[in-house]
Design an enzyme around this catalytic site. Sequence first.
Site, mmCIF file in Angstrom:
data_model
loop_
_atom_site.group_PDB
_atom_site.id
_atom_site.type_symbol
_atom_site.label_atom_id
_atom_site.label_comp_id
_atom_site.label_asym_id
_atom_site.label_seq_id
_atom_site.Cartn_x
_atom_site.Cartn_y
_atom_site.Cartn_z
ATOM 1 N N HIS A 10 0.825 -1.206 0.000
ATOM 2 C CA HIS A 10 0.000 0.000 0.000
ATOM 3 C C HIS A 10 0.860 1.256 0.000
ATOM 4 C CE1 HIS A 10 0.867 0.939 4.200
ATOM 5 N NE2 HIS A 10 0.662 -0.345 4.480
ATOM 6 N N GLU A 80 -1.528 -7.093 8.128
ATOM 7 C CA GLU A 80 -0.148 -6.916 8.574
ATOM 8 C C GLU A 80 0.131 -7.782 9.800
ATOM 9 O OE1 GLU A 80 2.848 -6.631 8.129
ATOM 10 O OE2 GLU A 80 3.223 -4.491 7.842
#
Length: 186
Positions: A10, A80
């Site tokens: 990202h 994550e």
Amino acid sequence: MSAELWIVRHGPTEWSRNGRHTSVTDLPLLPDAEDDARALAPRLEHLGPTLVLSSPRERARRTAALAGFPDAILDEDLVEWGYGDYEGLTTPQIREQVPGWSVWTHASPGGESAEDVATRLDRVVDRARSTEGTTLAFAHGHSLRALAARWLGLPVSDGRLLRLDTATISVLGYERETPVLLRWNS
């Protein structure tokens, strides 16, 4: 084998720019990071992926949408690495209490173990390998580095060898039957 797994980290958030560990905190992209994400679109438009996945975190979803993939399937396995008590802290802050700390070599109290991360990322690898054609996945720095290590058949800790910048594209594939990195951090 012909399967390829294209992975996209990202764009930058306030915390990623400041080196703060971000797993469950759902931060937006910075305004200029939206431009970084849009810049990925022409690099991915030719791809025609069979399967498009994204971490459910806003920063990954928004990067996917701005890169031209607003309908990416949300996959919890791509979140994550869970930093637990170290969420929001920088590595130097953590090292004040735990000298030499690294997510790759030390536990994160209240967070995920390397074994936990490997288990869920192995599911992503299996899913990509069982997909005819190309899989495209939008996710996060540590999880994608760990994913690449698992693609290569290495322990999660070997992800430490693979620097991965924000808003970059990497490609995992094969040389004959051997899993390889085809492109990294580009």
